[in-house]
Scaffold this active site. Structure first.
Site, PDB file in Angstrom:
ATOM      1  N   ALA A  10      13.255  13.534 -21.767  1.00 43.43           N
ATOM      2  CA  ALA A  10      13.903  13.450 -23.116  1.00 43.43           C
ATOM      3  C   ALA A  10      14.913  13.602 -22.719  1.00 43.43           C
ATOM      4  O   ALA A  10      15.379  14.339 -23.646  1.00 43.43           O
ATOM      5  CB  ALA A  10      12.840  14.224 -23.281  1.00 43.43           C
ATOM      6  N   TYR A  75       2.520  15.877 -11.844  1.00 47.90           N
ATOM      7  CA  TYR A  75       1.587  16.366 -13.309  1.00 47.90           C
ATOM      8  C   TYR A  75       0.847  18.030 -13.020  1.00 47.90           C
ATOM      9  O   TYR A  75      -0.437  17.867 -13.342  1.00 47.90           O
ATOM     10  CB  TYR A  75       0.837  15.038 -13.724  1.00 47.90           C
ATOM     11  CG  TYR A  75       1.864  13.864 -14.275  1.00 47.90           C
ATOM     12  CD1 TYR A  75       3.033  13.932 -13.588  1.00 47.90           C
ATOM     13  CD2 TYR A  75       1.608  13.987 -15.054  1.00 47.90           C
ATOM     14  CE1 TYR A  75       4.340  12.978 -13.735  1.00 47.90           C
ATOM     15  CE2 TYR A  75       2.623  12.457 -15.880  1.00 47.90           C
ATOM     16  CZ  TYR A  75       3.708  12.860 -15.352  1.00 47.90           C
ATOM     17  OH  TYR A  75       4.688  11.344 -15.183  1.00 47.90           O
ATOM     18  N   HIS A  89       2.414   6.720 -18.947  1.00 51.48           N
ATOM     19  CA  HIS A  89       3.877   6.157 -18.353  1.00 51.48           C
ATOM     20  C   HIS A  89       3.747   4.772 -18.263  1.00 51.48           C
ATOM     21  O   HIS A  89       3.368   4.450 -18.186  1.00 51.48           O
ATOM     22  CB  HIS A  89       3.055   6.740 -17.446  1.00 51.48           C
ATOM     23  CG  HIS A  89       4.728   7.212 -16.246  1.00 51.48           C
ATOM     24  ND1 HIS A  89       5.133   5.819 -15.765  1.00 51.48           N
ATOM     25  CD2 HIS A  89       5.470   8.626 -16.015  1.00 51.48           C
ATOM     26  CE1 HIS A  89       6.154   6.718 -15.145  1.00 51.48           C
ATOM     27  NE2 HIS A  89       6.516   7.978 -15.381  1.00 51.48           N
ATOM     28  N   GLY A  90       5.501   4.619 -18.212  1.00 50.61           N
ATOM     29  CA  GLY A  90       5.778   3.580 -17.811  1.00 50.61           C
ATOM     30  C   GLY A  90       4.924   2.562 -16.453  1.00 50.61           C
ATOM     31  O   GLY A  90       5.207   3.898 -15.812  1.00 50.61           O
ATOM     32  N   ASP A  91       5.149   1.400 -16.714  1.00 53.68           N
ATOM     33  CA  ASP A  91       4.391   0.914 -15.329  1.00 53.68           C
ATOM     34  C   ASP A  91       5.648   0.994 -14.350  1.00 53.68           C
ATOM     35  O   ASP A  91       5.101   0.408 -13.520  1.00 53.68           O
ATOM     36  CB  ASP A  91       3.595  -0.947 -16.378  1.00 53.68           C
ATOM     37  CG  ASP A  91       4.453  -1.782 -16.424  1.00 53.68           C
ATOM     38  OD1 ASP A  91       5.451  -1.512 -16.191  1.00 53.68           O
ATOM     39  OD2 ASP A  91       4.887  -2.738 -16.507  1.00 53.68           O
ATOM     40  N   ASP A  92       6.748   1.135 -14.503  1.00 50.17           N
ATOM     41  CA  ASP A  92       7.382   1.207 -13.860  1.00 50.17           C
ATOM     42  C   ASP A  92       7.105   1.927 -12.629  1.00 50.17           C
ATOM     43  O   ASP A  92       7.601   1.364 -10.966  1.00 50.17           O
ATOM     44  CB  ASP A  92       8.781   1.042 -14.316  1.00 50.17           C
ATOM     45  CG  ASP A  92       9.251   2.703 -15.068  1.00 50.17           C
ATOM     46  OD1 ASP A  92       8.105   2.634 -15.693  1.00 50.17           O
ATOM     47  OD2 ASP A  92       9.989   2.846 -14.737  1.00 50.17           O
ATOM     48  N   ILE A 125      16.054  -1.214 -22.080  1.00 49.34           N
ATOM     49  CA  ILE A 125      16.499   0.125 -22.468  1.00 49.34           C
ATOM     50  C   ILE A 125      15.817   1.655 -21.532  1.00 49.34           C
ATOM     51  O   ILE A 125      14.516   0.841 -21.176  1.00 49.34           O
ATOM     52  CB  ILE A 125      16.293   0.128 -24.007  1.00 49.34           C
ATOM     53  CG1 ILE A 125      17.592   1.812 -24.466  1.00 49.34           C
ATOM     54  CG2 ILE A 125      14.754   0.665 -24.438  1.00 49.34           C
ATOM     55  CD1 ILE A 125      17.935   1.746 -25.147  1.00 49.34           C
ATOM     56  N   ASP A 204      43.656  20.131  12.314  1.00 47.25           N
ATOM     57  CA  ASP A 204      43.554  21.058  11.518  1.00 47.25           C
ATOM     58  C   ASP A 204      44.141  22.191  11.410  1.00 47.25           C
ATOM     59  O   ASP A 204      43.278  23.162  11.563  1.00 47.25           O
ATOM     60  CB  ASP A 204      41.798  20.993  11.807  1.00 47.25           C
ATOM     61  CG  ASP A 204      41.382  21.594  10.573  1.00 47.25           C
ATOM     62  OD1 ASP A 204      41.722  22.088   9.744  1.00 47.25           O
ATOM     63  OD2 ASP A 204      39.661  22.497  10.477  1.00 47.25           O
TER      64      ASP A 204
HETATM   65  C1  SPV Z   1      35.562  21.895   8.523  1.00 46.84           C
HETATM   66  O1  SPV Z   1      34.979  21.416   7.801  1.00 46.84           O
HETATM   67  O2  SPV Z   1      37.153  21.753   7.518  1.00 46.84           O
HETATM   68  C2  SPV Z   1      35.471  23.739   7.772  1.00 46.84           C
HETATM   69  C3  SPV Z   1      34.226  23.890   8.676  1.00 46.84           C
HETATM   70  O3  SPV Z   1      36.334  24.314   8.079  1.00 46.84           O
HETATM   71  S1  SPV Z   1      34.615  24.016  10.484  1.00 46.84           S
HETATM   72  O4  SPV Z   1      35.413  22.925  11.104  1.00 46.84           O
HETATM   73  O5  SPV Z   1      33.370  24.291  11.558  1.00 46.84           O
HETATM   74  O6  SPV Z   1      35.365  25.586  10.596  1.00 46.84           O
HETATM   75 MG    MG Z   2      38.387  23.703   7.494  1.00 47.07          MG
END
Ligand code: SPV
Ligand code: MG
Length: 432
Positions: A10, A75, A89-92, A125, A204
């Site tokens: 709802a 339920y 209930h709707g039949d979907d 709808i 990184d």
């Molecule tokens: C990343 O996903 O960049 C993280 C997690 O920092 S880890 O690579 O495990 O450090």
């Molecule tokens: Mg990271």
């Protein structure tokens, strides 16, 4: 007077609800089992409005006699309690994902002589269409940010998948599978510094600037609705982190994770194989405090990531840092480990949860990947991030196909390893 039971979410009441309830009224006195947030999550659905708001609107309808909460997708509890003569209930639901709920209802009501009345699905709808239109209009992004806190409250464990571009975001958004009789899907996305850097051919080491990272987040947000946790590495200098917090909030990100390292950041999974320096407790607390002060939206979360186990400085250090970071205002803790054996994570959880039952705990089980989400939930973990698997799985597949094209001088042989053009066209919503 016969008793009639209708289970409803709802949310955003529309003509489809009214038609169903009108039919139900023709059969007797109508009790609506109004699905709680927990029940809606179990169905992998979502509501824009909370239980109280949905109750208020429903309560004003003349076709509704009583409203009771239905706290599970099943339920069962309400049917056994109320023993309705009819379930409407709707039949979907005769086909597809909710068929298992229908089967259970049929068995239960036949057990005491009740019957199921199915109303032809209103094709003009439906909840599905109304919500899809709202999502496409971008209305859903308003609630995206606060969604993570809600999910932590209502789910045994929140499942997050790494997304490094819009396409992998779509996988996190729309993939579902059956597990133990339930339909399961991901709850949100992780913007990983590792995969966002790798996708750009960079190491990184915080070499990708925040603006570029945010552009990617925006690309992902353009086609998804689920919440995102953002990996902000060390968070940079305190003065810079304050800007990052506000930019993330503005974009609609739900949480930022910062790790307690200083200097040139290296990926944690190198451990002590490379030089990595941990911040002092006081220094990192200062960064958390500054971030919380800079924050303007109440639901945004700053999660402090502890590198003590990665850097092998001990469990006591990890636990002491957790306490200090929470006191400084951190909204959650990420505890990281690079051991295959989850023993140190299990030990951390036991010791941490002995004195703190509520602060959300996040894990990234890249190394300790034998542990299931249910087992993490048992330990008291709140969020499990699968942090790099979309990128790691895509790259070998691309490499294989590139090599095949070179060695055969054509793409014919690579075709079975590729998604068909028809599949890719159908995968992207709104292509047709
Ligand atoms: C990343 O996903 O960049 C993280 C997690 O920092 S880890 O690579 O495990 O450090
Ligand atoms: Mg990271």
């Amino acid at each position: 007077m016969k008793k009639v039971y209708v289970a409803l979410i709802a949310d955003l009441i529309h003509a489809g609800h009214v038609r169903l309830l009108k039919e139900a009224t023709g059969l007797g006195e109508v009790t609506v089992g109004l699905l709680t947030s927990k029940a809606i999550e179990e169905m992998n659905d979502r509501a824009f409005l909370n239980y109280e708001k949905r109750y208020e609107a429903l309560d004003s309808l003349k076709y509704v006699n009583h409203i009771v909460p239905q706290d599970s997708a099943s339920y069962k509890d309400n049917i056994l309690k109320l023993k309705p003569d009819y379930v409407v209930h709707g039949d979907d639901w005769q086909y597809g994902a909710y068929q298992y709920l229908r089967d259970e209802v049929v068995t239960l009501i036949h057990g005491y002589g009740g019957s199921l009345k199915e109303i032809p699905y209103s094709s003009d709808i439906s909840d599905f269409n109304v919500k899809n239109e709202l999502i496409q209009l971008g209305v859903a992004s308003v609630s995206r940010q606060s969604r993570l806190r809600e999910l932590i409250k209502i789910k045994p464990v929140v499942k997050i998948l790494e997304a490094h571009n819009a396409l992998s975001g779509l996988i996190a958004e729309s993939t579902s599978e059956e597990r133990n009789g339930n339909l399961v899907s991901f709850d949100g996305m992780w913007s990983s510094s590792l995969t966002d850097s790798t996708a750009r051919g960079k190491p990184d080491i915080e070499a990708v600037d925040v603006t570029s990272r945010l552009n990617m987040v925006n690309d992902i947000f353009e086609v998804t609705t689920k919440p995102m946790i953002y990996d902000a590495d060390t968070g940079g200098k305190i003065e810079h982190f304050e800007f990052t917090v506000r930019s993330l909030e503005r974009t609609g990100v739900s949480a930022v994770v910062i790790e307690d390292k200083t200097g040139l950041k290296k990926n944690s999974l190198f451990g002590n194989d490379v030089v990595q320096t941990q911040d002092t407790i006081a220094g990192f607390c200062e960064k958390i405090i500054a971030g919380k002060k800079a924050q303007t939206c109440k639901d945004f979360m700053i999660i402090a990531r502890i590198e003590s186990l990665i850097l092998e400085v001990g469990m006591d250090d990890a636990l002491a840092r957790a306490t200090a970071y929470i006191q400084a205002g951190a909204d959650g803790i990420m505890i990281h480990s690079r051991h295959k054996d989850p023993a140190e994570i299990i030990e951390f959880m036991q010791k941490f949860r002995a004195s703190d039952r509520h602060t959300p705990i996040v894990v990234v089980p890249t190394s300790f990947n034998s542990v299931t989400v249910e087992e993490f939930a048992e330990m008291g973990v709140n969020i499990v991030i699968t942090a790099n698997h979309m990128l790691r799985s895509a790259y070998p597949a691309m490499l294989k196909v590139a090599k095949s094209i070179l060695s055969h001088g054509r793409s014919l042989e690579a075709e079975p390893d590729c998604m068909s053009i028809k599949e890719i066209l159908e995968f992207i919503p709104g292509t047709k």
